[in-house]
Design a protein around this motif. Structure first.
Motif, PDB file in Angstrom:
ATOM      1  N   ALA A  63      40.828  41.391  37.310  1.00  0.00           N
ATOM      2  CA  ALA A  63      39.899  40.262  37.179  1.00  0.00           C
ATOM      3  C   ALA A  63      40.461  39.019  37.859  1.00  0.00           C
ATOM      4  O   ALA A  63      39.733  38.275  38.526  1.00  0.00           O
ATOM      5  N   TYR A  64      41.770  38.773  37.713  1.00  0.00           N
ATOM      6  CA  TYR A  64      42.362  37.612  38.371  1.00  0.00           C
ATOM      7  C   TYR A  64      42.347  37.770  39.885  1.00  0.00           C
ATOM      8  O   TYR A  64      42.102  36.816  40.615  1.00  0.00           O
ATOM      9  N   TYR A  65      42.586  38.980  40.373  1.00  0.00           N
ATOM     10  CA  TYR A  65      42.514  39.247  41.811  1.00  0.00           C
ATOM     11  C   TYR A  65      41.105  38.938  42.340  1.00  0.00           C
ATOM     12  O   TYR A  65      40.947  38.295  43.374  1.00  0.00           O
ATOM     13  N   LEU A  66      40.097  39.399  41.614  1.00  0.00           N
ATOM     14  CA  LEU A  66      38.719  39.136  42.039  1.00  0.00           C
ATOM     15  C   LEU A  66      38.410  37.641  41.983  1.00  0.00           C
ATOM     16  O   LEU A  66      37.701  37.119  42.849  1.00  0.00           O
ATOM     17  N   TYR A  67      38.940  36.934  40.982  1.00  0.00           N
ATOM     18  CA  TYR A  67      38.715  35.495  40.860  1.00  0.00           C
ATOM     19  C   TYR A  67      39.298  34.752  42.064  1.00  0.00           C
ATOM     20  O   TYR A  67      38.677  33.856  42.616  1.00  0.00           O
ATOM     21  N   PRO A  84      34.328  34.735  47.141  1.00  0.00           N
ATOM     22  CA  PRO A  84      33.810  33.626  47.955  1.00  0.00           C
ATOM     23  C   PRO A  84      33.121  32.548  47.109  1.00  0.00           C
ATOM     24  O   PRO A  84      32.988  31.413  47.537  1.00  0.00           O
ATOM     25  N   ARG A  85      32.728  32.879  45.893  1.00  0.00           N
ATOM     26  CA  ARG A  85      32.094  31.876  45.023  1.00  0.00           C
ATOM     27  C   ARG A  85      33.085  30.808  44.594  1.00  0.00           C
ATOM     28  O   ARG A  85      32.766  29.622  44.591  1.00  0.00           O
ATOM     29  N   THR A  86      34.278  31.223  44.178  1.00  0.00           N
ATOM     30  CA  THR A  86      35.263  30.242  43.713  1.00  0.00           C
ATOM     31  C   THR A  86      35.933  29.548  44.882  1.00  0.00           C
ATOM     32  O   THR A  86      36.199  28.355  44.820  1.00  0.00           O
ATOM     33  N   ALA A  87      36.213  30.283  45.935  1.00  0.00           N
ATOM     34  CA  ALA A  87      36.807  29.750  47.166  1.00  0.00           C
ATOM     35  C   ALA A  87      37.962  28.786  46.873  1.00  0.00           C
ATOM     36  O   ALA A  87      37.935  27.613  47.211  1.00  0.00           O
ATOM     37  N   LEU A  88      39.002  29.325  46.219  1.00  0.00           N
ATOM     38  CA  LEU A  88      40.173  28.507  45.916  1.00  0.00           C
ATOM     39  C   LEU A  88      40.884  28.112  47.207  1.00  0.00           C
ATOM     40  O   LEU A  88      41.029  28.930  48.123  1.00  0.00           O
ATOM     41  N   GLN A 124      46.280  26.367  45.985  1.00  0.00           N
ATOM     42  CA  GLN A 124      46.075  26.569  44.554  1.00  0.00           C
ATOM     43  C   GLN A 124      46.060  28.041  44.156  1.00  0.00           C
ATOM     44  O   GLN A 124      45.790  28.364  43.009  1.00  0.00           O
ATOM     45  N   ARG A 125      46.370  28.902  45.077  1.00  0.00           N
ATOM     46  CA  ARG A 125      46.430  30.326  44.749  1.00  0.00           C
ATOM     47  C   ARG A 125      47.757  30.640  44.077  1.00  0.00           C
ATOM     48  O   ARG A 125      48.717  29.885  44.155  1.00  0.00           O
ATOM     49  N   LEU A 126      47.790  31.766  43.401  1.00  0.00           N
ATOM     50  CA  LEU A 126      48.959  32.131  42.598  1.00  0.00           C
ATOM     51  C   LEU A 126      50.223  32.245  43.443  1.00  0.00           C
ATOM     52  O   LEU A 126      51.281  31.736  43.050  1.00  0.00           O
ATOM     53  N   MET A 127      50.150  32.880  44.593  1.00  0.00           N
ATOM     54  CA  MET A 127      51.352  33.061  45.414  1.00  0.00           C
ATOM     55  C   MET A 127      51.902  31.721  45.892  1.00  0.00           C
ATOM     56  O   MET A 127      53.112  31.511  45.927  1.00  0.00           O
TER      57      MET A 127
END
Length: 77
Positions: free
Chosen positions: A21-25, A29-33, A37-40
């Protein structure tokens, strides 16, 4: 409440579902972080900060250590 599949498989299924779920988040393209701000990127920033602090502590502590005095104390014992 009874486990759905088994006592060991239920937690594994929960962890897999959370990670997926976090990978999909992050890749949706909807969230477009933004990239910063990405985890890596956040993990790398924290790791670099930790390394800088560690190097600073090592450099500060390096001046106080006298290896010859430590060697002499160990040889006495």
């Amino acid at each position: 409440m009874a486990p759905l599949l088994s006592r060991t498989l239920d937690p594994l299924l929960g962890v897999f579902t959370g990670v997926f779920a976090y990978y999909l988040y992050e890749n949706s393209p909807r969230t477009a972080l933004p990239e910063d701000q990405r985890l890596m990127a956040l993990v790398q920033w924290k790791r670099d900060k930790w390394r800088r602090e560690r190097e600073r502590k090592l450099m500060d502590g390096e001046q106080d250590v006298d290896l010859s005095a430590i060697r002499a104390a160990v040889e006495k014992d």
